[in-house]
Scaffold this motif. Structure first.
Motif, short mmCIF file in Angstrom:
data_model
loop_
_atom_site.label_atom_id
_atom_site.label_comp_id
_atom_site.label_asym_id
_atom_site.label_seq_id
_atom_site.Cartn_x
_atom_site.Cartn_y
_atom_site.Cartn_z
N ARG A 1 130.44 -63.30 74.27
CA ARG A 1 131.65 -63.65 75.28
C ARG A 1 131.40 -62.86 76.52
NH1 ARG A 1 134.44 -67.80 73.37
NH2 ARG A 1 135.04 -67.45 71.05
N LEU A 2 131.52 -63.50 77.52
CA LEU A 2 131.05 -63.15 78.77
C LEU A 2 132.40 -62.50 79.67
CD1 LEU A 2 128.00 -65.37 79.82
CD2 LEU A 2 128.02 -63.27 78.56
N ARG A 3 132.14 -61.49 80.49
CA ARG A 3 133.19 -61.19 81.37
C ARG A 3 132.50 -60.98 82.72
NH1 ARG A 3 135.83 -62.90 78.45
NH2 ARG A 3 137.83 -62.54 77.13
N THR A 4 133.35 -61.38 83.71
CA THR A 4 132.76 -61.02 85.10
C THR A 4 132.72 -59.71 85.49
OG1 THR A 4 133.83 -63.39 85.98
CG2 THR A 4 133.34 -61.47 87.70
N LYS A 5 131.56 -59.12 86.14
CA LYS A 5 131.37 -57.83 86.43
C LYS A 5 131.27 -57.90 88.11
CE LYS A 5 131.49 -55.79 82.62
NZ LYS A 5 132.55 -54.51 82.28
N GLU B 1 139.57 -67.84 92.72
CA GLU B 1 139.99 -68.31 91.37
C GLU B 1 139.03 -68.30 90.47
OE1 GLU B 1 143.29 -68.67 90.32
OE2 GLU B 1 144.50 -68.58 92.47
N ILE B 2 139.09 -67.86 89.31
CA ILE B 2 138.02 -68.02 88.43
C ILE B 2 138.53 -68.43 87.05
CG2 ILE B 2 136.34 -66.75 86.78
CD1 ILE B 2 136.06 -64.61 88.90
N GLU C 1 137.42 -67.14 80.03
CA GLU C 1 137.98 -65.95 81.21
C GLU C 1 138.48 -66.82 82.11
OE1 GLU C 1 135.93 -62.50 83.53
OE2 GLU C 1 134.89 -64.50 83.37
N SER C 2 139.80 -66.11 82.70
CA SER C 2 140.54 -66.79 83.58
C SER C 2 140.99 -65.48 84.48
CB SER C 2 141.87 -67.56 83.25
OG SER C 2 142.61 -67.83 84.10
N GLY C 3 140.98 -65.56 85.59
CA GLY C 3 141.30 -64.49 86.65
C GLY C 3 141.16 -64.69 88.19
N TYR C 4 141.36 -63.95 89.10
CA TYR C 4 141.18 -64.06 90.34
C TYR C 4 140.42 -62.74 91.09
CZ TYR C 4 145.72 -61.80 90.79
OH TYR C 4 146.73 -61.04 90.49
N SER D 1 142.20 -59.88 85.69
CA SER D 1 142.12 -60.84 84.64
C SER D 1 143.46 -61.37 84.28
CB SER D 1 141.39 -60.18 83.17
OG SER D 1 142.11 -59.52 82.83
N ARG D 2 143.75 -62.58 83.95
CA ARG D 2 145.03 -63.15 83.71
C ARG D 2 145.04 -63.63 82.15
NH1 ARG D 2 144.67 -67.22 86.99
NH2 ARG D 2 145.30 -66.44 88.75
#
Length: 326
Positions: A236-240, A288-289, A294-297, A307-308
């Protein structure tokens, strides 16, 4: 399956969306569940690209909000041809030169596979039966990159790993001799050693994004880090971090945190920009990502990444100039 599509009309900093527009859309369950025999690759110009076990790549308009539910369109493309020392099972992404692959004879579909193969097809060509033109890319820096279509240059373009090189292919005369553009990165932010180490631990991808309203071209470097290993060994990846560069005709890639009135959309489909003032509810200078998990902006000017989820909105990452370790 009935899918509820939502467009948040308020994305306040640190606050949950206060309103949204809802649209009910009927779509095949197999498009929403990759456990079956159909695999959703991504989208371009409102068309979903899918690949079945039979090896046939198809274009479908099921997720287009304005397309009919009663008579959805399906466009099967010719059987894929695998070049020597290449593979066609794993597709990086699909890009199209126009939004009318069913009746525009000049519409070209480009398919970028993981590895050296890049393939082109004209689905509506009337002169002969549609077929593939297959290119084997020699430079390995393009092997994991994504293809996009530039309306400004009328070319399919691929950024190389690291973003220092961009290859361009003529959609109507594709061959093994693309044109190249070398980029010079300027106005780079100063990073501490700790911040640089954090970015070095991330998985980085490069994305070319063209703004039709302004005629600008951006290179986005997307940094993601593994946060946990889920069931089945899936990371599981998250934007850094997210770095945006504005590219000029001379090959200068200028780091910026201001894209003006634009709202940029970044996902596993073809990225794009729209004018925020032309679409009520969108905010200027936002990215917007929308990713697999993962969903966020990103609010570029305020240097905040959010993160959303369905229940809350909370900060979790900071862009390069203010990265904090986690």
């Amino acid at each position: 399956m009935s899918l509820l599509l939502r467009r948040f009309s308020s994305l306040g900093l640190g606050k949950p969306p206060v309103s949204c527009t809802e649209l009910e859309k009927k779509v095949p369950l197999e498009l929403m569940n990759d456990k079956g025999t159909k695999i959703t690759i991504g989208a371009s110009h409102g068309w979903i690209a899918t690949l079945k076990e039979d090896g046939i790549l198809r274009l479908q308009d099921d997720l287009n909000p304005v397309a009919t539910d009663t008579y959805p369109k399906r466009i099967p493309l010719p059987p894929l041809v695998t070049l020597p020392h290449c593979q066609t099972k794993i597709i990086t992404n699909v890009s199209m030169s126009s939004s009318s692959p069913e009746n525009d004879e000049d519409c070209v579909v480009a398919v970028k596979f993981l590895g050296p193969q890049l393939s082109f097809c004209k689905p509506a060509a009337s002169q002969s039966k549609p077929g593939w033109t297959n290119i084997k890319i020699e430079n390995p820096c393009f092997y994991s990159s994504r293809v996009m279509f530039s309306k400004k240059d009328n070319m399919f373009r691929i950024p190389g790993s690291g973003g220092h090189l961009i290859g361009s292919w003529d959609p109507y005369r594709p061959n093994n001799n693309p044109t190249f553009q070398r980029l010079r990165f300027t106005n780079m932010p100063k990073l501490t050693k700790a911040k640089q180490n954090l970015m070095d631990m991330c998985c980085r991808s490069e994305h070319l994004v063209e703004s039709l309203p302004t005629g600008e071209t951006f290179l986005v470097k997307w940094y993601k880090k593994t946060t946990k290993i889920a069931k089945g060994g899936i990371a599981r990846l998250r934007t850094k971090a997210l770095m945006v560069f504005k590219i000029d005709d001379e090959g200068n890639a200028v780091y910026t945190h201001d894209i003006g009135d634009l709202n940029m959309f970044l996902s596993m489909s073809e990225p794009f920009c729209v004018s925020a003032t032309s679409f009520p509810g969108l905010y200027a200078n936002y990215v917007e990502i929308i990713d697999f998990d993962e969903s966020g902006y990103v609010i570029l000017k305020s240097s905040a990444i959010k993160s959303r989820s369905s229940s809350y909105l909370a900060p979790y990452h900071i862009p390069p100039q203010n990265i904090v370790e986690s």
